[in-house]
Write a protein that holds these residues in place. Structure first.
Motif, PDB file in Angstrom:
ATOM      1  N   SER A 205       0.844  -1.193   0.000  1.00  0.00           N
ATOM      2  CA  SER A 205       0.000   0.000   0.000  1.00  0.00           C
ATOM      3  C   SER A 205       0.883   1.249   0.000  1.00  0.00           C
ATOM      4  O   SER A 205       2.003   1.224   0.508  1.00  0.00           O
ATOM      5  N   PRO A 206       0.396   2.344  -0.594  1.00  0.00           N
ATOM      6  CA  PRO A 206       1.194   3.585  -0.625  1.00  0.00           C
ATOM      7  C   PRO A 206       1.569   4.051   0.780  1.00  0.00           C
ATOM      8  O   PRO A 206       0.801   3.902   1.721  1.00  0.00           O
ATOM      9  N   LYS A 207       2.772   4.579   0.917  1.00  0.00           N
ATOM     10  CA  LYS A 207       3.255   5.054   2.213  1.00  0.00           C
ATOM     11  C   LYS A 207       3.678   6.517   2.097  1.00  0.00           C
ATOM     12  O   LYS A 207       3.845   7.042   0.987  1.00  0.00           O
ATOM     13  N   GLU A 208       3.856   7.157   3.230  1.00  0.00           N
ATOM     14  CA  GLU A 208       4.384   8.517   3.231  1.00  0.00           C
ATOM     15  C   GLU A 208       5.814   8.489   2.701  1.00  0.00           C
ATOM     16  O   GLU A 208       6.657   7.723   3.182  1.00  0.00           O
ATOM     17  N   LYS A 209       6.096   9.293   1.688  1.00  0.00           N
ATOM     18  CA  LYS A 209       7.386   9.254   1.023  1.00  0.00           C
ATOM     19  C   LYS A 209       8.355  10.201   1.726  1.00  0.00           C
ATOM     20  O   LYS A 209       8.089  11.398   1.810  1.00  0.00           O
ATOM     21  N   THR A 210       9.460   9.635   2.202  1.00  0.00           N
ATOM     22  CA  THR A 210      10.390  10.417   3.021  1.00  0.00           C
ATOM     23  C   THR A 210      11.790  10.461   2.427  1.00  0.00           C
ATOM     24  O   THR A 210      12.149  11.398   1.719  1.00  0.00           O
ATOM     25  N   ASN A 211      12.608   9.446   2.684  1.00  0.00           N
ATOM     26  CA  ASN A 211      14.018   9.482   2.287  1.00  0.00           C
ATOM     27  C   ASN A 211      14.223   9.141   0.816  1.00  0.00           C
ATOM     28  O   ASN A 211      13.345   8.619   0.128  1.00  0.00           O
ATOM     29  N   PHE A 212      15.434   9.426   0.323  1.00  0.00           N
ATOM     30  CA  PHE A 212      15.865   8.945  -0.982  1.00  0.00           C
ATOM     31  C   PHE A 212      16.346   7.502  -0.822  1.00  0.00           C
ATOM     32  O   PHE A 212      16.679   7.064   0.289  1.00  0.00           O
ATOM     33  N   LEU A 213      16.395   6.774  -1.934  1.00  0.00           N
ATOM     34  CA  LEU A 213      16.696   5.341  -1.867  1.00  0.00           C
ATOM     35  C   LEU A 213      17.628   4.917  -2.993  1.00  0.00           C
ATOM     36  O   LEU A 213      17.464   5.346  -4.149  1.00  0.00           O
ATOM     37  N   TYR A 214      18.620   4.093  -2.649  1.00  0.00           N
ATOM     38  CA  TYR A 214      19.440   3.418  -3.665  1.00  0.00           C
ATOM     39  C   TYR A 214      19.284   1.919  -3.449  1.00  0.00           C
ATOM     40  O   TYR A 214      19.455   1.422  -2.320  1.00  0.00           O
ATOM     41  N   VAL A 215      19.003   1.185  -4.511  1.00  0.00           N
ATOM     42  CA  VAL A 215      18.911  -0.274  -4.459  1.00  0.00           C
ATOM     43  C   VAL A 215      19.756  -0.842  -5.583  1.00  0.00           C
ATOM     44  O   VAL A 215      19.547  -0.506  -6.753  1.00  0.00           O
ATOM     45  N   GLY A 216      20.724  -1.694  -5.255  1.00  0.00           N
ATOM     46  CA  GLY A 216      21.517  -2.304  -6.319  1.00  0.00           C
ATOM     47  C   GLY A 216      22.849  -2.839  -5.835  1.00  0.00           C
ATOM     48  O   GLY A 216      23.119  -2.922  -4.638  1.00  0.00           O
ATOM     49  N   ARG A 217      23.675  -3.165  -6.808  1.00  0.00           N
ATOM     50  CA  ARG A 217      24.992  -3.720  -6.543  1.00  0.00           C
ATOM     51  C   ARG A 217      25.966  -2.586  -6.238  1.00  0.00           C
ATOM     52  O   ARG A 217      25.897  -1.506  -6.830  1.00  0.00           O
ATOM     53  N   PHE A 218      26.883  -2.852  -5.305  1.00  0.00           N
ATOM     54  CA  PHE A 218      27.896  -1.854  -4.960  1.00  0.00           C
ATOM     55  C   PHE A 218      29.151  -2.124  -5.794  1.00  0.00           C
ATOM     56  O   PHE A 218      30.055  -2.854  -5.383  1.00  0.00           O
ATOM     57  N   SER A 219      29.196  -1.556  -6.982  1.00  0.00           N
ATOM     58  CA  SER A 219      30.342  -1.747  -7.877  1.00  0.00           C
ATOM     59  C   SER A 219      30.581  -0.462  -8.650  1.00  0.00           C
ATOM     60  O   SER A 219      29.723   0.434  -8.699  1.00  0.00           O
ATOM     61  N   ALA A 220      31.765  -0.362  -9.255  1.00  0.00           N
ATOM     62  CA  ALA A 220      32.194   0.893  -9.881  1.00  0.00           C
ATOM     63  C   ALA A 220      31.216   1.379 -10.945  1.00  0.00           C
ATOM     64  O   ALA A 220      30.903   2.577 -11.008  1.00  0.00           O
ATOM     65  N   GLU A 221      30.728   0.461 -11.801  1.00  0.00           N
ATOM     66  CA  GLU A 221      29.867   0.887 -12.902  1.00  0.00           C
ATOM     67  C   GLU A 221      28.516   1.426 -12.432  1.00  0.00           C
ATOM     68  O   GLU A 221      27.821   2.119 -13.159  1.00  0.00           O
ATOM     69  N   LYS A 222      28.172   1.133 -11.185  1.00  0.00           N
ATOM     70  CA  LYS A 222      26.901   1.610 -10.635  1.00  0.00           C
ATOM     71  C   LYS A 222      27.001   3.044 -10.100  1.00  0.00           C
ATOM     72  O   LYS A 222      26.006   3.592  -9.622  1.00  0.00           O
ATOM     73  N   GLY A 223      28.183   3.634 -10.156  1.00  0.00           N
ATOM     74  CA  GLY A 223      28.330   5.033  -9.747  1.00  0.00           C
ATOM     75  C   GLY A 223      28.263   5.258  -8.248  1.00  0.00           C
ATOM     76  O   GLY A 223      27.808   6.315  -7.789  1.00  0.00           O
ATOM     77  N   ILE A 224      28.751   4.288  -7.484  1.00  0.00           N
ATOM     78  CA  ILE A 224      28.680   4.372  -6.024  1.00  0.00           C
ATOM     79  C   ILE A 224      29.443   5.578  -5.479  1.00  0.00           C
ATOM     80  O   ILE A 224      28.982   6.265  -4.555  1.00  0.00           O
ATOM     81  N   SER A 225      30.601   5.866  -6.047  1.00  0.00           N
ATOM     82  CA  SER A 225      31.409   6.997  -5.550  1.00  0.00           C
ATOM     83  C   SER A 225      30.679   8.317  -5.693  1.00  0.00           C
ATOM     84  O   SER A 225      30.633   9.126  -4.757  1.00  0.00           O
ATOM     85  N   SER A 226      30.086   8.574  -6.874  1.00  0.00           N
ATOM     86  CA  SER A 226      29.369   9.832  -7.077  1.00  0.00           C
ATOM     87  C   SER A 226      28.104   9.882  -6.224  1.00  0.00           C
ATOM     88  O   SER A 226      27.703  10.958  -5.758  1.00  0.00           O
ATOM     89  N   LEU A 227      27.477   8.731  -5.988  1.00  0.00           N
ATOM     90  CA  LEU A 227      26.308   8.672  -5.112  1.00  0.00           C
ATOM     91  C   LEU A 227      26.658   9.164  -3.714  1.00  0.00           C
ATOM     92  O   LEU A 227      25.992  10.057  -3.165  1.00  0.00           O
ATOM     93  N   LEU A 228      27.720   8.603  -3.150  1.00  0.00           N
ATOM     94  CA  LEU A 228      28.109   8.973  -1.792  1.00  0.00           C
ATOM     95  C   LEU A 228      28.593  10.419  -1.723  1.00  0.00           C
ATOM     96  O   LEU A 228      28.226  11.157  -0.797  1.00  0.00           O
ATOM     97  N   ASP A 229      29.405  10.829  -2.682  1.00  0.00           N
ATOM     98  CA  ASP A 229      29.909  12.204  -2.681  1.00  0.00           C
ATOM     99  C   ASP A 229      28.762  13.210  -2.727  1.00  0.00           C
ATOM    100  O   ASP A 229      28.782  14.237  -2.019  1.00  0.00           O
TER     101      ASP A 229
END
Length: 381
Positions: A205-229
């Motif tokens: 069911s729909p919920k109150e939308k609060t935080n941003f979310l990342y779901v996926g693999r933690f690898s270089a091609e996924k842009g993890i460094s730019s995400l955290l920065d």
């Protein structure tokens, strides 16, 4: 319609394996479907499989026997690498059965399969006869020998016309098309159809939308460094879900900054719960991603997506309609997109959320996918 699906399972079950299972279950709603699967092995067994995959007579025999027993109207081939090998195309063609093949990656263009190597885009294999640069750079499993052998397999089957035996190629996103058009050996583009993946409707069911979310693999091609920065700078609440080789970067950031939380790996239902509760999904990939299942799962939950303007995400997301796009690999650009999102009014955010759900319903439902698959199959027959 009787359909024989051929697929080689990966050592560790991944997204492609799951997609094949989903598609088989979908097809069985209206068609008679059987699966012939091969299993990649590790160690010396895997090495033998890999070496004989240039022409695996055992795999060819299994395919022909299955066709003679089942008498399918059509064969749909997914992954052939490496336990089966490209001989499966010849075996099906020899029995006169139409062949459909889904290209889940760029394997037949480059041994890297991703057009990405050493944290950068890698296109050198597209414009050369034999991919020597891919070999020298060890694009497959960081090995010159393994990269050479896979390159030889691809080149051999290109020369003998294996890839021309297919009646219809399916790619999940239009973003893949330019790379098949670029290859110097003239891929049969007239046989290619864009057929996106699909996902089930929201089960939460729909919920109150609060935080941003990342779901996926933690690898270089996924842009993890730019995400955290970007989020370290923006100081906005971010929940991170997943696992991978760059996990230490995630855990370090979550321990230093209280607005970044790491939830570990979650099951599918728990991921759906988080998608339903997220203000927006972040997809910071820096490679030519062929699709993006988490994007359409986000749409199914009415959650807009903020993604890098590259690969399939650039085609799945309409800027300022169902999400926002930013410059790939650019933490400043991502931070600006986050700021732009936060400046939207509640009404604007709700409209974008409605647009995300509308996008899902119009393009990525199981029913739409079954209709399209059936149409493609019928055209091949």
């Amino acid at each position: 319609m009787k359909i024989l699906v051929i697929h080689t399972r990966y050592l560790e079950k991944g997204g492609e394996d799951s997609l094949v299972d989903l598609e088989i279950d979908l097809l069985r709603q209206e068609h008679e479907v059987e699966l012939l699967e091969f299993q990649n092995e590790s160690g010396w067994r895997g090495l033998i499989q890999f070496l004989i995959s240039i022409w695996n007579p055992g795999a060819g025999h299994k395919v022909r026997k299955k066709i003679l027993d089942f008498r399918p109207d059509l064969v749909h081939i997914h992954n052939w690498h490496f336990a089966a090998g490209p001989v499966v195309f010849h075996a099906a063609a020899k029995e006169g059965v139409p062949i459909v093949a889904t290209l889940h990656n760029y394997r037949i263009l480059c041994p890297s399969a991703s057009l990405f190597h050493n944290e950068t885009l890698f296109y050198e294999s597209l414009t050369n006869g034999f991919p020597w640069k891919a070999v020298r750079k060890k694009t497959y499993r960081n090995s010159i020998l393994l990269s050479f052998w896979l390159s030889l397999i691809l080149y051999f089957h290109r020369i003998i016309g294996t890839w021309n035996l297919v009646h219809s190629y399916l790619v999940p996103s239009a973003s893949m098309l330019p790379f098949f058009e670029k290859v110097s050996w003239k891929f049969p583009m007239h046989k290619v159809t864009v057929k996106p993946n699909f996902t089930e409707p929201a089960s939460t069911s729909p919920k109150e939308k609060t935080n941003f979310l990342y779901v996926g693999r933690f690898s270089a091609e996924k842009g993890i460094s730019s995400l955290l920065d970007a989020f370290i700078t923006a100081k906005q609440p971010l929940l991170i879900v997943g696992d991978g080789p760059l996990k230490s970067l995630i855990t370090d950031a979550s321990s230093k900054y209280d607005w970044i939380r790491y939830a570990g790996s979650l099951n599918k239902q728990m991921v759906y719960d988080e998608l339903s509760a997220a203000s927006a999904l972040i997809v910071p990939s820096i490679w030519q991603e062929p699709f993006g299942m988490v994007i359409i799962e986000s749409f199914a939950h009415g959650t807009p997506v903020i993604a890098a303007n590259i690969g399939a995400p650039a085609h799945l997301i309409q800027h300022k309609f169902n999400g926002l796009l930013f410059e790939p690999g650019n933490a400043t650009s991502l931070a600006e997109a986050i700021q732009q999102w936060n400046k939207l009014s509640i009404t604007e955010k709700n409209q974008m959320s409605a647009n995300a759900l509308r996008t899902y319903k119009e393009h990525y439902t199981p029913q739409k996918n079954l209709q399209e698959l059936t149409r493609i199959y019928q055209s091949c027959m």
